[in-house]
Design an enzyme around this catalytic site. Sequence first.
Site, short mmCIF file in Angstrom:
data_model
loop_
_atom_site.label_atom_id
_atom_site.label_comp_id
_atom_site.label_asym_id
_atom_site.label_seq_id
_atom_site.Cartn_x
_atom_site.Cartn_y
_atom_site.Cartn_z
N TYR A 150 25.37 55.08 14.56
CA TYR A 150 26.19 54.91 16.13
C TYR A 150 27.48 55.57 16.12
O TYR A 150 28.21 55.67 15.13
CB TYR A 150 25.98 53.43 16.10
CG TYR A 150 27.07 52.80 17.53
CD1 TYR A 150 26.32 53.05 18.74
CD2 TYR A 150 28.37 52.71 17.41
CE1 TYR A 150 27.19 52.53 19.74
CE2 TYR A 150 29.13 52.52 18.31
CZ TYR A 150 28.62 52.43 19.66
OH TYR A 150 29.15 51.96 20.58
N TRP A 152 30.74 57.76 18.95
CA TRP A 152 30.87 58.41 20.16
C TRP A 152 30.85 60.00 19.62
O TRP A 152 31.98 60.65 19.60
CB TRP A 152 32.33 58.32 20.73
CG TRP A 152 32.27 56.95 21.63
CD1 TRP A 152 32.00 55.59 21.37
CD2 TRP A 152 32.57 56.94 23.02
NE1 TRP A 152 32.23 55.16 22.48
CE2 TRP A 152 32.56 55.77 23.64
CE3 TRP A 152 32.64 58.21 23.88
CZ2 TRP A 152 32.49 55.44 24.89
CZ3 TRP A 152 32.90 57.84 25.24
CH2 TRP A 152 32.55 56.47 25.72
#
Length: 822
Positions: A150, A152
Amino acid sequence: MKEKINQRRRDFLKTSSLGVAGAALAGGSLTAGSLQAKETAESRTVVTAAHWGPLGVVVENGKVVKSGAAIPAPIENELQSVVADQLYSEARVKYPMVRKGYLTGNSDRTLRGRDEWVRVSWEQALDLVANEIKRVREKYGATGVFAGSYGWYSSGALHAARTLLHRYMNVTGGFVGTKGDYSTGAAQVIMPHVLGTIEVYEQQTSWEVLLESTDIIVLWGANPLTTMRIAWTSTDQKGIEYFKKFKETGKRIICIDPVRNESCEYLGAEWIPLNTATDVPLMLGMAHTLVSEDKHDKAFLKKYTRGYEKFEEYLLGKTDGQVKDAEWASRISGVPAEVIKTLAHDFREKRTMLMGGWGMQRQRHGEQAHWMLVTLASMLGQIGLPGGGFGFSYHYSNGGVPTATGGVLGSITANPSVAAGAKTWLDETSQYSFPLARLTDALLNPGKVIQYNGSEVTYPEIKLIYWCGGNPYSHHQDTNLMVKAWRKPDTIIVNEVNWTATARMADIVLPATTSYERNDLTMSGDYSMLNIFPMKQVVEPQFEAKNDFEIFAELAKRAGVEEQFTEGKTEMQWLREFYQTAFTAARNARVTMPKFERFWQENKPITFETSEKAKKWVRYEEFREDPLLNPLGTPSGKIEIFSETIAKMNYDDCKGYPSWMEPEEYAGKVTAEYPLALVTPHPYYRLHSQLAHTSLRQKYAVKDREPVLIHPDDAKSRNIADGDIVRIESPRGQVLAGAVVTDGIIKGTIALHEGAWYDPLNPGETEKPLCKNGCANVLTRDEGTSKLAQGNSPNTCIVQIEKYRGEAPEVTVFKQPKTEKL
């Protein structure tokens, strides 16, 4: 005296930059059109994009010298100015690297984070990775390989690191994934039970409607001027432009937050400071005021909600003997009772939009905050009316900016269309996955069974971690516990641009390109879908960096499935295909788009028009007009203030209606050893941990440390002066930070922004190694929000802070690690 106290605060926030409208750089807007005429053989301007918006990047003699906004913005976005810093940083991973102990067969995993690194060739590195993944799969099966990864990762339809990793894992044999995310771990699980939809990632009532109809905007735990400088795709900052327009109307804006944040200051909002993690009592106090004065909207509650009566019994103290009135709420939240009552009156009498942020659900029992806000909005009776109700995405990716009519880009998927018979990522996440925020717990306790949203999840035994496109050593809570957990797997592999703590804690690190070293496409706004931005390669890959698509294609080749992974397409062939998806959709909508070749050559964004219907869109309007024909996706088809589904789960930490459950650590439960609460808001000058290594750091760092906000009274009692280096300690860890003494934070709470790179002093030698740089998650709790969502809860934390008396150690995380030749 007050002016002197606030001077350091203003320096920290750089509020002068918030007042600059329309200028992308101090020297003016850096748009492609304004600079194309200046291009020469030695100098050119390339249009690309990132999370922080469309960029014009000036390249001279093959090197980036300047960058800024490709589209003028309402407020300067300094994040757009540091392309060169990202490309040429001292922190870059330059070559494939393997940890010395791992390469030589030393099985001591405590060396992770302390060992030397050895440079190897790409061939050697890729062979090591491919052979190890094959070994683990053959011995332990797909459940031995964790590739949740996970984070950005960079914007882009093709170069999406996590999606590419999952795609590779799918065609080679499966993996363990995750459920949920760090941003909205609690809210995204509770909201489907309450509203029948995930809610937190959905379009909001149009800003055009708000400008016309809304009397009061309430920013409840939200700081849009910080969080809308970025987007999951690429920001166009239109949401900030609308906030600016609303400010200019002179209408009322209220900010409910422990910190007088950047948005509160820029918008001239009324600041209602409250104790961290006490949003639910404050809402209950308002709700009680409405009921006690018979001002709650009984007709709305009867027609559009289910189970309100059970909640009201709790509110009035009939179920537990505690009346949740304004005086009770005041004692917990720190907000005066008269203020609570006045707010309740004002919200009922004026058209009010409650804009809820996500920080208030990142705490123990965080599910209750969003549930209670929906309940309060239901009692006000304005849901589905123009400009009224609630919204959970106004602060994120420019939610509320009307959705444009045009084409939507295609993108790479985790499930290759030609991988016939292969397990899909969806199969893997249903069979082999656990809540993301329980990652450390899963690594430490294989075989453990936990409760999750009415079901049971059993942790797999993970032997290999492959992470790319994220930095969990800044993102995940209780960093010192995570260090212990990351010693459990046999192998950790990381694709990374920089030597983050995550890379330093790995065994094999593969150098990845920034988004400026490859070609891609993206859209803007997430909700508005207003623009298509070209993401042109600005410069050649630096050092020996490769893009993630190329890395995984090479690994797939070693597994004999390269054709399944790439589908036989090159980078530009993929981009043409993604663009054609948008082109076809636009044509069907009777919207004109140029052919791909022309778009790519013109070197500028495509902007779509917005219809009048989109500008007038009101969330839940159809439901309000006819709840029988337009039911919600809940069992009752209505807003579930009481959820029979949740009640039947019999969880002791999440009842069938929204309620206040005192967290283990907060301002109302401090100790002599840890007498202050901690809040960890998003930073203004970076995206989580991204850009922490750039020159933007000079705008906020205090003596080369993360800034910590502390109230003057709390500072004075500890002999802390503005600019001092301080040591902050919690039951879990300790960090150094730089003091910013300000009355812009509620007394009894300190604020340390999340996202600083973890930089431990003497790692592995003590139980609580000192983080020299101020990584907030060294201090926070790694505990699920509840059995329902198992989200993360960093804002449930108590600490002590003191002036640091010794010689402060140097911050070294932004430098190259130790290397050795073999």
